[in-house]
Scaffold this motif. Structure first.
Motif, PDB file in Angstrom:
ATOM      1  N   UNK A  79      -7.136  -9.136  -1.505  1.00 14.59           N
ATOM      2  CA  UNK A  79      -6.420  -7.857  -1.512  1.00 14.59           C
ATOM      3  C   UNK A  79      -6.426  -7.244  -0.120  1.00 14.59           C
ATOM      4  N   UNK A  80      -7.546  -7.354   0.582  1.00 16.57           N
ATOM      5  CA  UNK A  80      -7.640  -6.791   1.932  1.00 16.57           C
ATOM      6  C   UNK A  80      -6.662  -7.496   2.875  1.00 16.57           C
ATOM      7  N   UNK A  97       8.474  -3.415  -1.522  1.00 14.72           N
ATOM      8  CA  UNK A  97       7.191  -3.305  -2.231  1.00 14.72           C
ATOM      9  C   UNK A  97       6.236  -4.429  -1.838  1.00 14.72           C
ATOM     10  N   UNK A  98       4.967  -4.080  -1.691  1.00 14.11           N
ATOM     11  CA  UNK A  98       3.945  -5.076  -1.349  1.00 14.11           C
ATOM     12  C   UNK A  98       3.442  -5.707  -2.641  1.00 14.11           C
ATOM     13  N   UNK A  99       4.216  -6.627  -3.167  1.00 15.01           N
ATOM     14  CA  UNK A  99       3.932  -7.169  -4.489  1.00 15.01           C
ATOM     15  C   UNK A  99       2.650  -7.995  -4.518  1.00 15.01           C
ATOM     16  N   UNK A 100       2.353  -8.681  -3.423  1.00 16.05           N
ATOM     17  CA  UNK A 100       1.133  -9.496  -3.422  1.00 16.05           C
ATOM     18  C   UNK A 100      -0.110  -8.622  -3.482  1.00 16.05           C
ATOM     19  N   UNK A 101      -0.070  -7.484  -2.786  1.00 12.56           N
ATOM     20  CA  UNK A 101      -1.210  -6.580  -2.899  1.00 12.56           C
ATOM     21  C   UNK A 101      -1.251  -5.968  -4.289  1.00 12.56           C
ATOM     22  N   UNK A 102      -0.101  -5.594  -4.820  1.00 10.85           N
ATOM     23  CA  UNK A 102      -0.061  -4.972  -6.146  1.00 10.85           C
ATOM     24  C   UNK A 102      -0.700  -5.875  -7.196  1.00 10.85           C
ATOM     25  N   UNK A 103      -0.511  -7.185  -7.050  1.00 13.43           N
ATOM     26  CA  UNK A 103      -1.085  -8.118  -8.012  1.00 13.43           C
ATOM     27  C   UNK A 103      -2.607  -8.157  -7.937  1.00 13.43           C
ATOM     28  N   UNK A 104      -3.167  -7.706  -6.814  1.00 13.57           N
ATOM     29  CA  UNK A 104      -4.616  -7.742  -6.610  1.00 13.57           C
ATOM     30  C   UNK A 104      -5.232  -6.350  -6.567  1.00 13.57           C
TER      31      UNK A 104
END
Length: 227
Positions: A79-80, A97-104
């Motif tokens: 996530x970081x 949208x920051x979808x990869x961060x949202x998933x974590x």
């Protein structure tokens, strides 16, 4: 006499000053584990490549960083890294949208969740208190005070992130935009430079300053040139 440091290494070292890039331990601590050193180096190179518009290198280095972090089995580490990618995108005015961060995000710590909301332009007062010190003043300022708060930040990545977050909140003063253009230009970061020049061109056009807009378009054309 020590040999001169190549410009690209100087720019990479500037990136390392950002709190989001400090994935490796400090010198006063025990040596960082191998995965941490690998992730730090790859993340640094990935952001540098992203800002320079070298997409294949960027993707390869982000993949390398993710592979190193995944060895920990800790989603907070991933996530970081994704939050770092989001910050680089905001610095370049990519507001997707920051979808990869949202998933974590559920496994990120509260400070990183607050930082993500700050990048999206919806940080609360409680979120601001959790932001890195360099971003707190910029998170609540507007107009001339915002430009001053951004200018006071010595780290160029943090400066561009703060400027980008300000623009997301609807703060796009000519002073702030000029500061972002100057920062990206001084670092040789093509992607954010072109993005901020685009904003500057729009401001000039809306003000009826066609000669200035033409000058800025010529500058953007130079920045687009590939070696």
């Amino acid at each position: 006499m020590k040999p001169a440091v190549p410009p690209h290494r100087m720019r990479a070292r500037a990136l390392a000053g950002s709190a989001l890039l400090v994935l490796a331990g400090c010198g006063s601590q025990p040596p960082a584990p191998q995965w941490q050193r690998e992730a730090h180096g790859a993340a640094e190179r990935a952001v540098q490549a992203y800002f320079e518009g070298r997409e294949r290198v960027e993707q390869a280095e982000f993949d390398r960083a993710r592979a190193a972090l995944s060895r920990t089995g800790d989603p907070a580490q991933l996530a970081r890294l994704e939050l770092l990618r989001c910050a680089a995108q905001i610095a370049s005015l990519d507001t997707a949208p920051c979808e990869r961060f949202a998933a974590l995000a559920a496994d990120a710590n509260p400070a990183e969740q607050a930082y993500a909301r700050y990048l999206e332009g919806r940080a609360s007062a409680a979120d601001v208190a959790l932001l890195p010190q360099a971003q707190r003043a910029a998170a609540t300022a507007s107009g001339a005070p915002l430009a001053a708060a951004v200018a006071a930040q010595p780290d160029p990545l943090a400066r561009l992130v703060a400027a980008g977050a300000g623009l997301v909140r609807g703060e796009a003063s000519p002073q702030l935009v000029q500061l972002a253009v100057d920062t990206a230009s001084q670092q040789g970061w093509r992607r954010p430079l072109l993005a901020w020049l685009g904003v500057q061109i729009g401001l000039a056009e809306r003000a009826g300053q066609e000669q200035e807009a033409q000058r800025l378009r010529r500058r953007a054309a130079i920045a687009r040139q590939e070696p």
